[in-house]
Design an enzyme around this catalytic site. Structure first.
Site, PDB file in Angstrom:
ATOM      1  N   GLU A 213       0.842  -1.212   0.000  1.00 59.24           N
ATOM      2  CA  GLU A 213       0.000   0.000   0.000  1.00 59.24           C
ATOM      3  C   GLU A 213       0.875   1.260   0.000  1.00 59.24           C
ATOM      4  OE1 GLU A 213      -3.248  -0.144   2.857  1.00 59.24           O
ATOM      5  OE2 GLU A 213      -4.149  -1.832   1.800  1.00 59.24           O
ATOM      6  N   GLU A 336      -5.262  -8.670  -0.436  1.00 56.47           N
ATOM      7  CA  GLU A 336      -6.026  -8.312   0.768  1.00 56.47           C
ATOM      8  C   GLU A 336      -7.474  -8.138   0.353  1.00 56.47           C
ATOM      9  OE1 GLU A 336      -4.611  -5.248   3.456  1.00 56.47           O
ATOM     10  OE2 GLU A 336      -2.526  -5.796   3.010  1.00 56.47           O
TER      11      GLU A 336
HETATM   12  O1  AHR Z   1      -5.373  -5.997   6.816  1.00 49.47           O
HETATM   13  C1  AHR Z   1      -5.227  -4.863   7.602  1.00 49.47           C
HETATM   14  C2  AHR Z   1      -4.537  -3.714   6.887  1.00 49.47           C
HETATM   15  O2  AHR Z   1      -5.332  -3.274   5.828  1.00 49.47           O
HETATM   16  C3  AHR Z   1      -3.218  -4.031   6.250  1.00 49.47           C
HETATM   17  O3  AHR Z   1      -2.164  -3.951   7.137  1.00 49.47           O
HETATM   18  C4  AHR Z   1      -3.089  -2.953   5.213  1.00 49.47           C
HETATM   19  O4  AHR Z   1      -2.315  -3.358   4.116  1.00 49.47           O
HETATM   20  C5  AHR Z   1      -4.530  -2.651   4.844  1.00 49.47           C
HETATM   21  O5  AHR Z   1      -4.786  -1.300   4.832  1.00 49.47           O
END
Ligand code: AHR
Length: 532
Positions: A213, A336
């Protein structure tokens, strides 16, 4: 009759009348719910076994373990001295449950945490490792769980390791040396340090990400800046001793298409994969996301409508990728995804612990179907996260453990891993709520190496069963079996008191006559069929 007695008698009558009207209302609701579910709706599902597509990469069924809340410490790792039964520090109950999922790939150490993690903190004797603040999620990290613990866990699970490197606060040299430490079989100082720390043979590390990110917690970068940084760092992600690393670049979140455009136009040749993150919030509002368990049909519908947007995001990011990479060499990795709710009162906000209901199971079924159907571009997906965090497979409380409804969907869907994708055609009505509408049914199918066809179908409608005519084009089938996951209530959960309240049952709602199969899918359910 005195005035007081008269008043008492009339108030008694009022209470009785009120109670009767509640009874009548309940009866009317029950009757109408029964009428609705008995009535059901009709649909047609055609499985095009005559048009096989590519392979569904098993990594679509991947997981994610970040140093966050009680995931690593307490969830996976309790240490060798713990009274909780463990194997070299890993909880036995969690290990056994994860083995049943055939976890294909595990991402670690973050997430946002990856861009603050310095690998040298997590090697060598545990009592000498430094304690560091977890700046992303709060608390202190003892570093008891480091590189060796993660890679050994992957070996115990039979999962491929996906290591997420630190671009945000690390250097290319640190990244390069970590890879050498893990994967080199040479006589170098770093390979010898690994041997000294107890691991003779190098590990295989097939996936390595350069940051996380980077448009947000990983450094607030512009895509142009990240593209340059990515190329610089990725140059030093080297292959040692026969290990072949797939280099993964930070991708977009949800509809941030400009990021994909810039990354693909500037760095497609230097990457094997580009990530995509998308979380499902019932409200879509990060300030007030919605409750994990306290919700009604409006929130049910809104959650499913939002989760279905995954399909649109994959379509649009893939279209951009197609422009620069028509041969689809670069994989789209949804590393994610999952539901994200408000923290329950009394819980630690930074720990991201949440309950998991039948709604989460339906969300999981929908997303896994979407990934299967986009298997030509989607090569990996990692639900967030594996234990005690967000849409978890497993929840623990001290020595207690439970499997969530989402776990059961992953277990039911594992038959799709590495199977051949078979397209499906669905004709089904819409499920409406106010002005909004979503499909009532959603599905995917595959053929495994033994020739069995697996069809996973989700009924999104919480009120109506589906009467489905199932046609299989291009394959004979003599035997149909299946499993179903459903519950009476939309928000049914497994708790430590009732850990098996929501679990898969044998599916008996089908008739097979003269080559035609009809299915009766319960409302709000996930069904996986096997046809042989
Ligand atoms: O999964 C939780 C968080 O969400 C992770 O650390 C991040 O990559 C995302 O914003």
């Amino acid at each position: 009759m005195g005035v007081n007695r008269l008043l008492r008698a009339t108030s008694g009558l009022r209470r009785a009348a009120a109670a009767l009207s509640v009874c009548l209302l309940t009866l009317t609701n029950t009757v109408s719910a029964l009428a609705q579910s008995a009535e059901g709706f009709k649909a047609e599902l055609t499985v095009r076994a005559d048009q096989p597509r590519g392979t569904i990469n098993r990594n679509i069924y991947g997981h994610f373990a970040e140093h966050l809340g009680r995931l690593i410490y307490g969830g996976l790792w309790v240490g060798e001295g713990s009274s909780i039964p463990n194997t070299r520090g890993y909880r036995n109950d969690v290990l056994a449950a994860l083995k049943r999922l055939n976890v294909p790939v595990l991402r670690w150490p973050g997430g946002c945490f990856a861009d603050e993690y310095h690998w040298r903190d997590g090697i060598g004797p545990r009592d000498k490792r430094p304690r560091r603040p977890n700046a992303s999620w709060g608390g202190a990290d003892t570093n008891a769980f480091g590189t060796h613990e993660f890679l050994d866990l992957c070996e115990l699970l039979g999962a491929e390791p996906y290591v997420n490197g630190n671009l945000g606060s690390g250097t290319p040299q640190e990244m390069m040396e970590w890879i050498e430490y893990m994967t080199s079989d040479s006589d170098s100082t770093l390979a010898n340090l690994r041997r000294q720390n107890g691991r003779e043979k190098p590990w295989k590390v097939p996936y390595f990400a350069v940051g996380n990110e980077s448009w947000g917690c990983g450094g607030e970068m512009r895509p142009e800046f990240y593209a340059d940084e990515y190329k610089r760092y990725a140059t030093f992600v080297k292959n040692h001793s026969g290990n072949h690393i797939q280099k993964l670049a930070v991708g977009s979140q949800s509809d941030y298409y400009e990021w994909t455009e810039v990354l693909m136009s500037r760095a497609a040749r230097q990457m094997d994969g580009l990530s995509l993150h998308y979380y499902t919030l019932p409200t879509g509002d990060w300030a007030k996301k919605g409750s994990a368990t306290e919700f009604g049909e409006r929130e049910w519908h809104a959650t499913l409508a939002r989760t279905l947007r995954m399909d649109e995001f994959i379509e649009k990011h893939s279209a951009i990728m197609d422009k620069y990479d028509p041969q689809k060499k670069v994989g789209l990795l949804v590393d994610e995804w999952g539901t994200w709710y408000d923290t329950a009162p009394g819980r630690d906000m930074g720990a991201l612990y949440q309950q998991n209901s039948l709604r989460d199971a339906v969300v999981a079924g929908i997303n896994l179907n979407i990934f299967n159907n986009h298997a030509d571009r989607v090569r990996m997906a990692n639900i967030a996260q594996v234990v005690n965090v967000l849409q978890a497979m497993i929840l623990t409380d001290g020595d207690k453990m439970l499997l969530t409804p989402t776990y059961h969907v992953f277990e039911m869907y594992k038959v799709h891993q590495d199977a051949t994708l078979i397209p499906v055609e669905l004709t089904a009505p819409e499920y409406r709520s106010g002005e909004a509408s979503v499909p009532t049914l959603q599905a995917s199918a595959s053929r495994d190496k033994a020739g069995a066809i697996h069809v996973s179908v989700v009924n999104l409608d919480p009120n109506r069963a589906a009467q489905v005519t199932l046609k299989i084009n291009g394959a004979a089938h003599a035997n149909v079996t299946g499993r179903v996951l459903t519950a009476q209530a939309m928000n049914a959960t497994n708790t430590f008191e009732r850990p098996e309240a929501v679990k898969p049952e044998t599916f008996t709602g089908f008739k097979s006559e003269g080559g035609a199969i009809t299915l009766s899918l319960p409302s709000k359910s996930v069904v996986v069929l096997e046809l042989r």
